[in-house]
Motif scaffolding. Structure first.
Motif, short mmCIF file in Angstrom:
data_model
loop_
_atom_site.label_atom_id
_atom_site.label_comp_id
_atom_site.label_asym_id
_atom_site.label_seq_id
_atom_site.Cartn_x
_atom_site.Cartn_y
_atom_site.Cartn_z
N LEU A 87 0.83 -1.21 0.00
CA LEU A 87 0.00 0.00 0.00
C LEU A 87 0.86 1.25 0.00
O LEU A 87 0.49 2.28 -0.61
N GLN A 88 2.00 1.19 0.65
CA GLN A 88 2.93 2.32 0.62
C GLN A 88 3.47 2.53 -0.80
O GLN A 88 3.59 3.67 -1.26
N PHE A 89 3.76 1.43 -1.48
CA PHE A 89 4.18 1.54 -2.88
C PHE A 89 3.09 2.21 -3.71
O PHE A 89 3.36 3.11 -4.51
N PHE A 90 1.86 1.75 -3.55
CA PHE A 90 0.75 2.31 -4.33
C PHE A 90 0.65 3.82 -4.12
O PHE A 90 0.42 4.58 -5.06
N GLU A 91 0.77 4.24 -2.86
CA GLU A 91 0.65 5.66 -2.56
C GLU A 91 1.80 6.44 -3.19
O GLU A 91 1.62 7.53 -3.73
N ALA A 92 3.00 5.87 -3.14
CA ALA A 92 4.17 6.54 -3.72
C ALA A 92 4.08 6.60 -5.24
O ALA A 92 4.47 7.60 -5.86
N TRP A 93 3.57 5.54 -5.86
CA TRP A 93 3.47 5.51 -7.32
C TRP A 93 2.34 6.39 -7.84
O TRP A 93 2.41 6.89 -8.96
N GLY A 94 1.30 6.55 -7.04
CA GLY A 94 0.15 7.34 -7.47
C GLY A 94 -0.98 6.45 -7.97
O GLY A 94 -0.74 5.37 -8.53
N PRO A 95 -2.23 6.90 -7.80
CA PRO A 95 -3.39 6.06 -8.12
C PRO A 95 -3.55 5.76 -9.61
O PRO A 95 -4.17 4.77 -9.97
N MET A 96 -3.00 6.62 -10.47
CA MET A 96 -3.18 6.42 -11.90
C MET A 96 -2.06 5.61 -12.55
O MET A 96 -2.12 5.31 -13.74
N ASP A 97 -1.04 5.30 -11.78
CA ASP A 97 0.07 4.51 -12.32
C ASP A 97 -0.43 3.11 -12.70
O ASP A 97 -1.21 2.50 -11.97
N GLU A 98 0.04 2.61 -13.83
CA GLU A 98 -0.41 1.29 -14.30
C GLU A 98 -0.06 0.20 -13.30
O GLU A 98 -0.84 -0.74 -13.09
N ALA A 99 1.12 0.31 -12.68
CA ALA A 99 1.53 -0.70 -11.71
C ALA A 99 0.61 -0.67 -10.48
O ALA A 99 0.28 -1.72 -9.92
N THR A 100 0.19 0.53 -10.08
CA THR A 100 -0.75 0.64 -8.96
C THR A 100 -2.08 -0.01 -9.29
O THR A 100 -2.63 -0.79 -8.50
N GLN A 101 -2.61 0.30 -10.46
CA GLN A 101 -3.91 -0.24 -10.83
C GLN A 101 -3.87 -1.75 -10.98
O GLN A 101 -4.77 -2.46 -10.51
N ALA A 102 -2.81 -2.24 -11.62
CA ALA A 102 -2.68 -3.70 -11.78
C ALA A 102 -2.47 -4.35 -10.42
O ALA A 102 -3.03 -5.42 -10.13
N GLY A 103 -1.68 -3.72 -9.58
CA GLY A 103 -1.42 -4.27 -8.26
C GLY A 103 -2.66 -4.32 -7.38
O GLY A 103 -2.86 -5.29 -6.64
N ARG A 104 -3.48 -3.30 -7.47
CA ARG A 104 -4.72 -3.30 -6.69
C ARG A 104 -5.65 -4.43 -7.14
O ARG A 104 -6.33 -5.05 -6.32
N ARG A 105 -5.67 -4.69 -8.43
CA ARG A 105 -6.48 -5.82 -8.92
C ARG A 105 -5.95 -7.14 -8.37
O ARG A 105 -6.72 -8.02 -7.95
N LYS A 106 -4.63 -7.32 -8.38
CA LYS A 106 -4.04 -8.54 -7.86
C LYS A 106 -4.30 -8.67 -6.36
O LYS A 106 -4.60 -9.76 -5.86
#
Length: 312
Positions: free
Chosen positions: A286-305
């Protein structure tokens, strides 16, 4: 709206227009008819109901003023202190403040209550005007800074964000952007100094929170990306449930720019034992997601996983 019309005292004829330079003004019950009802026959008028004791009002009003000025005369702002002039707010059944109403042709056509971020205020004004506002010079510089960051030109990005801060010391995107430039240059002390420009009212801004998360990751992770992960990967092969090592691998992969790889290792740790060390893998992800930003492709893919693992 007959009650509002009943407050007219010395009102100008319908269609009268306020002076061209008078985009923002304070109104009284007596001046409301001229400042809002009549003026809105020519130009949309936004009315901001506020009070000196209202904390959210102090956050909202400067943003309203900024966006109205950005519209360059296409819309006007009228501010009403409801402590001194409560009658209009009562007629509009205002129950809490800040309360904002948009008037066209003498009638309220839209509105909202509560403090909103600048992006939503801008959309509110754009909807009122039926078109997008032209980007300001600061917005253009922010876009240039973001583009330079994406291209890996940290120096140019830093110059763009710093130029915005010279004009607006509290611009959250510029603060976060410049901090990220220093993080990318491994100058974490300067990054911390820049983030210190964000006071309490910006604490919940997503750009600021993302930059803070990126700084925390940089401080906790390796100073340089790990070039040889073979020893760590060998430990994982020997013991796939070595969660501490798996998190080390994820942090190293993130430092090297492999966000998908970092995500996959943390997802695997969550799959094997979500509760390990008070859900350390999920917290790191979750810290990675916040650092990468909500629109980052890795964040979106990671949230789905992550959702797939948590709800499977």
């Amino acid at each position: 709206m007959s009650d509002i019309h009943s407050t007219r005292e010395g009102a100008a004829p319908l269609g009268a227009q306020a002076p061209a330079g008078d985009l923002i003004k304070d109104a009284t019950t007596q001046s409301f008819a001229v400042d809002v009802m009549d003026a809105s026959q020519q130009t949309p008028v936004i009315v901001d109901f506020w009070a000196p004791w209202c904390g959210p009002c102090k956050q909202l009003t400067p943003i309203l003023e900024k966006v109205v000025q950005q519209a360059q005369g296409a819309v006007r702002l009228v501010k009403m202190n409801i402590d001194e002039h409560p009658e209009i707010a009562q007629q509009l059944r205002v129950q809490s403040i800040p309360a904002v109403f948009a008037f066209k042709n003498g009638q309220p056509v839209d509105g909202f209550m509560g403090a909103l971020p600048e992006s939503q205020i801008k959309r509110f004004v754009e909807t009122l005007l039926g078109g997008e506002l032209a980007p300001t010079q600061s917005e253009q510089m922010l876009e240039a800074g973001a583009a330079a960051m994406d291209a890996g030109d940290i120096g140019a990005a830093a110059q763009a964000f710093a130029a915005v801060l010279q004009e607006d010391r509290e611009n959250p995107k510029a603060i976060a952007g410049l901090a990220r430039c220093y993080i990318a240059s491994n100058d974490l002390d300067r990054a911390t100094e820049v983030l210190g420009l964000a006071d309490d009212k910006l604490a919940d801004d997503p750009d600021i929170k993302g930059a803070i998360a990126a700084l925390e990751i940089a401080r906790s992770g390796p100073a340089e990306p790990e070039n040889d992960l073979s020893p760590l990967l060998a430990k994982l092969e020997a013991d796939p449930k070595d969660h501490e090592t798996r998190i080390e691998v994820a942090i190293a992969l993130n430092a090297a720019g492999d966000r998908d790889g970092a995500t996959d290792h943390l997802i695997e740790s969550i799959r094997l034992d979500r509760a390990w060390n008070e859900e350390a893998a999920r917290t790191q992800l979750l810290q990675f997601f916040e650092a990468w930003g909500p629109m980052d492709e890795a964040t979106q893919a990671g949230r789905r996983k992550l959702s797939s693992v948590l709800f499977s």
